[in-house]
Design a protein around this motif. Structure first.
Motif, PDB file in Angstrom:
ATOM      1  N   PRO A  23       1.088   4.969   8.830  1.00  0.00           N
ATOM      2  CA  PRO A  23       0.956   3.551   9.164  1.00  0.00           C
ATOM      3  C   PRO A  23       0.098   3.250  10.386  1.00  0.00           C
ATOM      4  CG  PRO A  23       3.231   4.124   8.647  1.00  0.00           C
ATOM      5  CD  PRO A  23       2.475   5.408   8.748  1.00  0.00           C
ATOM      6  N   ASN A  24      -0.026   4.166  11.318  1.00  0.00           N
ATOM      7  CA  ASN A  24      -0.787   3.878  12.532  1.00  0.00           C
ATOM      8  C   ASN A  24      -2.258   4.260  12.395  1.00  0.00           C
ATOM      9  OD1 ASN A  24      -0.283   6.583  12.368  1.00  0.00           O
ATOM     10  ND2 ASN A  24       0.046   6.884  14.564  1.00  0.00           N
ATOM     11  N   SER A  25      -2.727   4.446  11.158  1.00  0.00           N
ATOM     12  CA  SER A  25      -4.118   4.843  10.948  1.00  0.00           C
ATOM     13  C   SER A  25      -4.884   3.734  10.234  1.00  0.00           C
ATOM     14  CB  SER A  25      -4.192   6.131  10.112  1.00  0.00           C
ATOM     15  OG  SER A  25      -3.676   5.900   8.821  1.00  0.00           O
ATOM     16  N   LEU A  26      -6.215   3.786  10.386  1.00  0.00           N
ATOM     17  CA  LEU A  26      -7.140   2.874   9.697  1.00  0.00           C
ATOM     18  C   LEU A  26      -8.123   3.728   8.917  1.00  0.00           C
ATOM     19  CD1 LEU A  26      -7.864   0.520  12.726  1.00  0.00           C
ATOM     20  CD2 LEU A  26      -6.175   0.162  10.937  1.00  0.00           C
ATOM     21  N   ALA A  27      -8.239   3.464   7.639  1.00  0.00           N
ATOM     22  CA  ALA A  27      -9.046   4.319   6.762  1.00  0.00           C
ATOM     23  C   ALA A  27     -10.291   3.587   6.291  1.00  0.00           C
ATOM     24  CB  ALA A  27      -8.231   4.788   5.562  1.00  0.00           C
ATOM     25  N   GLY A  28     -11.371   4.362   6.122  1.00  0.00           N
ATOM     26  CA  GLY A  28     -12.620   3.824   5.610  1.00  0.00           C
ATOM     27  C   GLY A  28     -13.375   4.884   4.830  1.00  0.00           C
ATOM     28  N   ILE A  29     -14.214   4.441   3.907  1.00  0.00           N
ATOM     29  CA  ILE A  29     -14.985   5.350   3.059  1.00  0.00           C
ATOM     30  C   ILE A  29     -16.463   5.022   3.207  1.00  0.00           C
ATOM     31  CG2 ILE A  29     -15.497   6.003   0.662  1.00  0.00           C
ATOM     32  CD1 ILE A  29     -12.586   5.577   0.010  1.00  0.00           C
ATOM     33  N   MET A  30     -17.284   6.084   3.300  1.00  0.00           N
ATOM     34  CA  MET A  30     -18.727   5.935   3.295  1.00  0.00           C
ATOM     35  C   MET A  30     -19.268   6.706   2.100  1.00  0.00           C
ATOM     36  SD  MET A  30     -19.916   6.019   7.284  1.00  0.00           S
ATOM     37  CE  MET A  30     -21.316   4.960   6.894  1.00  0.00           C
ATOM     38  N   LEU A  31     -20.290   6.141   1.440  1.00  0.00           N
ATOM     39  CA  LEU A  31     -20.846   6.728   0.222  1.00  0.00           C
ATOM     40  C   LEU A  31     -22.277   7.170   0.448  1.00  0.00           C
ATOM     41  CD1 LEU A  31     -19.498   4.125  -2.359  1.00  0.00           C
ATOM     42  CD2 LEU A  31     -18.518   6.333  -1.762  1.00  0.00           C
ATOM     43  N   VAL A  32     -22.651   8.269  -0.207  1.00  0.00           N
ATOM     44  CA  VAL A  32     -24.015   8.785  -0.095  1.00  0.00           C
ATOM     45  C   VAL A  32     -24.977   7.820  -0.780  1.00  0.00           C
ATOM     46  CG1 VAL A  32     -25.559  10.669  -0.717  1.00  0.00           C
ATOM     47  CG2 VAL A  32     -23.233  11.159   0.036  1.00  0.00           C
ATOM     48  N   ASP A  33     -26.068   7.506  -0.095  1.00  0.00           N
ATOM     49  CA  ASP A  33     -27.085   6.615  -0.643  1.00  0.00           C
ATOM     50  C   ASP A  33     -27.814   7.308  -1.796  1.00  0.00           C
ATOM     51  OD1 ASP A  33     -28.683   4.489  -1.014  1.00  0.00           O
ATOM     52  OD2 ASP A  33     -29.742   4.604   0.891  1.00  0.00           O
ATOM     53  N   GLU A  34     -28.589   6.518  -2.559  1.00  0.00           N
ATOM     54  CA  GLU A  34     -29.321   7.076  -3.692  1.00  0.00           C
ATOM     55  C   GLU A  34     -30.336   8.125  -3.248  1.00  0.00           C
ATOM     56  OE1 GLU A  34     -31.067   3.923  -5.873  1.00  0.00           O
ATOM     57  OE2 GLU A  34     -29.150   3.130  -6.623  1.00  0.00           O
ATOM     58  N   ASP A  35     -30.846   8.002  -2.026  1.00  0.00           N
ATOM     59  CA  ASP A  35     -31.824   8.991  -1.566  1.00  0.00           C
ATOM     60  C   ASP A  35     -31.179  10.326  -1.198  1.00  0.00           C
ATOM     61  OD1 ASP A  35     -30.522   8.468   0.783  1.00  0.00           O
ATOM     62  OD2 ASP A  35     -32.264   7.654   1.839  1.00  0.00           O
ATOM     63  N   GLY A  36     -29.825  10.354  -1.107  1.00  0.00           N
ATOM     64  CA  GLY A  36     -29.130  11.586  -0.802  1.00  0.00           C
ATOM     65  C   GLY A  36     -29.219  12.018   0.647  1.00  0.00           C
ATOM     66  N   ARG A  37     -29.841  11.195   1.513  1.00  0.00           N
ATOM     67  CA  ARG A  37     -30.036  11.579   2.920  1.00  0.00           C
ATOM     68  C   ARG A  37     -29.309  10.661   3.898  1.00  0.00           C
ATOM     69  NH1 ARG A  37     -35.329  11.811   0.916  1.00  0.00           N
ATOM     70  NH2 ARG A  37     -35.882   9.939   2.090  1.00  0.00           N
ATOM     71  N   HIS A  38     -28.632   9.647   3.374  1.00  0.00           N
ATOM     72  CA  HIS A  38     -27.940   8.699   4.248  1.00  0.00           C
ATOM     73  C   HIS A  38     -26.569   8.355   3.673  1.00  0.00           C
ATOM     74  CE1 HIS A  38     -32.175   8.131   5.396  1.00  0.00           C
ATOM     75  NE2 HIS A  38     -31.707   7.791   6.589  1.00  0.00           N
ATOM     76  N   LEU A  39     -25.695   7.862   4.565  1.00  0.00           N
ATOM     77  CA  LEU A  39     -24.390   7.341   4.189  1.00  0.00           C
ATOM     78  C   LEU A  39     -24.391   5.833   4.363  1.00  0.00           C
ATOM     79  CD1 LEU A  39     -21.960   9.882   5.907  1.00  0.00           C
ATOM     80  CD2 LEU A  39     -22.452   9.714   3.472  1.00  0.00           C
ATOM     81  N   LEU A  40     -23.805   5.136   3.415  1.00  0.00           N
ATOM     82  CA  LEU A  40     -23.665   3.693   3.490  1.00  0.00           C
ATOM     83  C   LEU A  40     -22.190   3.338   3.635  1.00  0.00           C
ATOM     84  CD1 LEU A  40     -26.153   2.531   0.695  1.00  0.00           C
ATOM     85  CD2 LEU A  40     -26.544   2.612   3.159  1.00  0.00           C
ATOM     86  N   ALA A  41     -21.889   2.327   4.446  1.00  0.00           N
ATOM     87  CA  ALA A  41     -20.507   1.907   4.658  1.00  0.00           C
ATOM     88  C   ALA A  41     -19.926   1.398   3.351  1.00  0.00           C
ATOM     89  CB  ALA A  41     -20.448   0.828   5.733  1.00  0.00           C
ATOM     90  N   GLY A  42     -18.749   1.938   2.987  1.00  0.00           N
ATOM     91  CA  GLY A  42     -18.056   1.534   1.776  1.00  0.00           C
ATOM     92  C   GLY A  42     -16.800   0.763   2.118  1.00  0.00           C
ATOM     93  N   PRO A  43     -15.814   0.737   1.208  1.00  0.00           N
ATOM     94  CA  PRO A  43     -14.584  -0.015   1.444  1.00  0.00           C
ATOM     95  C   PRO A  43     -13.835   0.467   2.680  1.00  0.00           C
ATOM     96  CG  PRO A  43     -14.788   0.588  -0.872  1.00  0.00           C
ATOM     97  CD  PRO A  43     -15.867   1.326  -0.148  1.00  0.00           C
ATOM     98  N   ALA A  44     -13.451  -0.461   3.531  1.00  0.00           N
ATOM     99  CA  ALA A  44     -12.644  -0.183   4.728  1.00  0.00           C
ATOM    100  C   ALA A  44     -11.912  -1.470   5.082  1.00  0.00           C
ATOM    101  CB  ALA A  44     -13.529   0.287   5.883  1.00  0.00           C
ATOM    102  N   PRO A  45     -10.949  -1.886   4.252  1.00  0.00           N
ATOM    103  CA  PRO A  45     -10.344  -3.219   4.411  1.00  0.00           C
ATOM    104  C   PRO A  45      -9.600  -3.429   5.720  1.00  0.00           C
ATOM    105  CG  PRO A  45      -9.165  -1.892   2.768  1.00  0.00           C
ATOM    106  CD  PRO A  45     -10.421  -1.156   3.096  1.00  0.00           C
ATOM    107  N   SER A  46      -9.116  -2.347   6.354  1.00  0.00           N
ATOM    108  CA  SER A  46      -8.341  -2.520   7.587  1.00  0.00           C
ATOM    109  C   SER A  46      -9.184  -2.401   8.848  1.00  0.00           C
ATOM    110  CB  SER A  46      -7.210  -1.487   7.636  1.00  0.00           C
ATOM    111  OG  SER A  46      -6.324  -1.668   6.555  1.00  0.00           O
TER     112      SER A  46
END
Length: 795
Positions: free
Chosen positions: A309-332
């Motif tokens: 409960p005391n944590s905040l979670a977020g997901i980042m996804l690999v971009d189509e170029d395969g060289r970068h991460l894009l911010a994904g769902p992180a509702p909290s």
């Protein structure tokens, strides 16, 4: 009660006979008078009836002899005291022995009476009969009371050592007892709990104090136990604790509720598991129903936050170029923080997530304020109140990084082993969701592409369904088939083969489909039909579509009208045949011309040069003596003439070796010897001992193929051994030339290299074939197979 009233109404200052007579006559209850030794002095009729003895028999009897043994022993234990001192003023329940041996129960009250001025003292006993059942109930009540006291002691002992919360409330809903577990779970000391009301410091998250009081009052009013669940933050960690609480009514002796006992069982782990399973089920449900990826991944982050409960979670996804991460769902996570992160490079030191994706391993930052990888995002994290984090890569089934799963904390710290295990599980869920969604996207794109191909293909495409009665019915057709059939889609879909084609054509196709259904092997063949007074050729491809049981249920058909192509191929084949005939005629004429020129060179020019050499030799004999200069000149002319004769012979041989006239085997023996002599490469010949009966054309063609093969070996093979084999049967003769050289790719020919092509054409012209097998580093083998019979094989 009656005895007390009657005795209080009569004051007995001394034992006077007339007063006793009056008293024993007025009182209705059983009376007995005995002295300090326990000897009965007087009884009334009620006492005699109670024990079943006449009054005369009772006088002088010891009261002890009329009592039950246990009661008598109890009274005798009062040693050192007189009977009057033991019983005076006492109210006892005694058991008296009847004359018939039965027991009579009586409530006995003893009063001390005696003479004035220190006279003798006596005891007056008043006995009220008591029902035996009432006595038993009373005894049981006493035993129950004693058991209750023992139970209370046991309750206190168990409650003090119990890991579960135990609380007791009185009828006014005030706490009158809490055990040590209550303080551990709530942080409220026993003193505070007993002094404060329920509503003071109420921290329960899922129920108000008023709602809880209503439950307590309900139990007090009805006596029926109630179950409920309470949730509150733990005092030391803030983690949500969940307790299943059972409110039990406690009854008094009169059957009324006197208190309520609350027993709380810690179900935090169970509740957490249930909630996690609920989220997991929602995740898989959304996956099964094709929910948006962002929604599913948001559920995965909720999965982590529910578990920790005391944590905040977020997901980042690999971009189509395969060289970068894009911010994904992180509702909290704060929206500003997620937006500011934007796009992160996947490399060492590029933030916690970028480094985790680069390393393909978990990266932990105990304190973001000092971590070197978070320097560029330090101010953003501080503004968002984020102090620590760790990032877990998300892998697909092939081990490729799909993104990262990041957990943030608002205080510095390291993850526990359970935390890492939990995030690993969540990463697995995220990977399933991402892979599933990407697979669905690829499937949709693939279906769209195949739909476009199906609709825009120039080939006629159709899908047939096999009925149980053996009919084949069209369930899908493309525009090309509509055009070739001259019917629209509505006229074709749902129709059987018999309904779409002429009977003689339908019969052939249905028979072919049945054979296809029986074998289950895809068909790829050409079929000719007579349609509209025209012979048409189609290339058919049939592909089975099997059901869940493995049976063929549908057929995918591809029909291509190749009539024009087949006609062009036939014309081309005819042209090739004519060219081969022309080439064969040309080669034959060329060989004949070579043969003629070689004969003329050998016969005419050779004879002339031989005569010239003889003349030169005669000139030396006639005029050479005494003329050394002439002899020298004649010798030079003779040598030149010999060289010219050799050149003429070589030219004649290259045009057509004369040894061919002696047969193919002799010609090959000469050729092999010449090859070994000229190149220094050992060459062995294996040939039948008997003479081969071949016409000149085939013998010459075979000789030329072997000659060209040996020439290629000398030029390119870098071989150290060559073998030439010649075999013959009743219909064909086979020639094989094999070397152990560097080999080559027979399918790749350099521009201007026509030797291999020439060998193949020679074989085709004679109705045979030439096969060349070679591989780099493994040598080359040329096989020539030519029929012995004359005539050119039709292509």
């Amino acid at each position: 009660m009656m005895l007390s009233m009657e005795m209080d109404a009569v004051a007995v200052p001394a034992v006077q006979p007339e007063l006793l007579e009056t008293l024993f006559g007025l009182v209705s209850c059983a009376l007995v008078l005995f002295d300090s030794h326990g000897r009965i002095l007087k009884v009334n009729d009620a006492f005699s009836e109670l024990l079943g003895y006449p009054a005369v028999e009772l006088l002088g009897t010891l009261l002890f002899d009329l009592l039950h043994t246990a009661d008598r022993k109890s009274m005798l234990r009062r040693n050192g005291r007189s009977l009057s001192a033991c019983l005076a003023g006492q109210s006892l329940e005694l058991r008296y022995r009847n004359k018939n041996g039965r027991l009579s129960y009586g409530g006995s009250k003893f009063t001390l009476v005696g003479a004035e001025h220190g006279g003798a003292q006596y005891l007056l006993g008043e006995v009220i009969p008591i029902d035996a059942h009432a006595i038993s109930d009373c005894k049981r009540m006493e035993a129950a009371q004693r058991e209750s006291e023992r139970s209370e002691q046991q309750f206190r002992s168990l409650a003090e050592n119990s890991l579960n919360i135990i609380i007791r409330y009185d009828r006014d809903c005030r706490r009158i007892y809490v055990n040590p577990a209550f303080e551990r779970e709530t942080g409220i000391s026993p003193v505070q709990a007993l002094q404060q009301g329920i509503d003071v410091g109420w921290s329960v998250m899922n129920m108000s104090a008023c709602e809880y009081l209503m439950l307590l009052r309900q139990v007090i009013a009805t006596g029926v136990q109630v179950e409920t669940v309470l949730e509150w933050p733990r005092p030391e960690s803030g983690e949500i604790a969940v307790h299943a609480l059972l409110l039990i009514a406690e009854f008094g002796a009169d059957g009324e509720v006197v208190s309520v006992l609350a027993k709380g069982h810690n179900i935090t782990a169970l509740k957490r598991h249930e909630r996690l399973e609920e989220i997991r089920l929602r995740i898989f449900e959304r996956l099964a129903r094709g929910g948006p990826l962002s929604e599913i991944l948001a559920l995965v982050t909720r999965y982590i936050e529910k578990a920790r409960p005391n944590s905040l979670a977020g997901i980042m996804l690999v971009d189509e170029d395969g060289r970068h991460l894009l911010a994904g769902p992180a509702p909290s996570l704060p929206t500003e923080y997620v937006a500011a992160i934007g796009r992160i490079e996947i490399s060492e030191g590029a933030g916690i997530c970028g480094t985790a994706a680069w390393r393909k391993a978990t990266v932990i930052a105990e304190d973001l304020r000092t971590h070197p990888y978070f320097h560029d995002f330090r101010d953003l994290a501080a503004k968002a109140g984020l102090v620590a984090c760790w990032s877990e890569p998300i892998f697909d089934s092939a081990g490729k990084v799909l993104g990262t799963f990041c957990i943030y904390l608002r205080q510095a710290g390291l993850p526990t082993a359970d935390d890492l295990k939990l995030v690993h599980q969540a990463s697995h869920l995220a990977a399933i969701a991402i892979e599933r969604k990407r697979a669905e996207t690829r499937l949709l794109e693939s279906e769209q592409r195949y739909r476009e191909i199906f609709d825009n293909s120039r080939d006629a495409l159709f899908l047939l369904e096999a009925d149980e009665d053996g009919c084949f019915r069209a369930i899908e057709v493309n525009p090309a088939l509509e055009h070739s059939m001259g019917m629209g889609r509505a006229e074709l879909v749902g129709k059987t083969i018999e309904e779409m084609l002429p009977p003689h054509v339908a019969a052939r196709i249905i028979a072919k489909y049945h054979r296809f259904m029986a074998s289950g092997i895809p068909i790829d063949e050409e079929v000719e039909f007579d349609l509209s007074a025209e012979r048409l050729t189609f290339h058919f491809t049939l592909i089975p579509v099997r059901g869940t049981c493995g049976h063929i249920q549908r057929i995918i058909g591809i029909a291509r009208d190749i009539t024009k192509r087949k006609r062009a191929e036939r014309r081309l084949e005819e042209s090739h045949a004519q060219l081969r005939k022309l080439s064969s005629h040309r080669d034959t004429a060329r060989e004949e011309e070579r043969k003629r020129i070689a004969r003329e060179i050998h016969d005419e020019l050779g004879q002339q040069l031989t005569a010239l050499r003889m003349g030169i030799s005669l000139l030396r004999l006639q005029f050479g003596e005494g003329n050394p200069l002439l002899v020298e000149r004649v010798r030079a002319l003779k040598a030149l003439t010999d060289e010219t004769i050799q050149v003429v012979r070589n030219v004649a041989t290259s045009l057509r070796p004369a040894v061919l006239d002696m047969g193919l085997v002799s010609a090959l023996e000469w050729l092999v010897a010449e090859f070994s002599q000229n190149t220094g490469i050992p060459c062995r010949l294996q040939a039948p001992a008997a003479r081969l009966e071949l016409d000149d054309e085939r013998a010459t063609a075979a000789f030329r193929v072997i000659q060209e093969s040996l020439t290629n070996v000398a030029r390119h093979a870098q071989a150290s051994q060559v073998d030439v084999n010649l075999e013959c049967d009743t219909e064909h003769f086979l020639i094989e030339v094999r070397d152990n050289g560097k080999g080559c790719d027979p399918g790749h020919q350099h521009k201007g290299t026509l030797g291999l092509l020439g060998m193949r054409e020679r074989g085709h012209m004679l109705g045979g074939e030439v096969v060349i097998e070679s591989a780099l580093g493994q040598g080359t083998c040329v096989r020539v197979r030519i029929p012995i019979q004359t005539g050119i094989k039709e292509p």
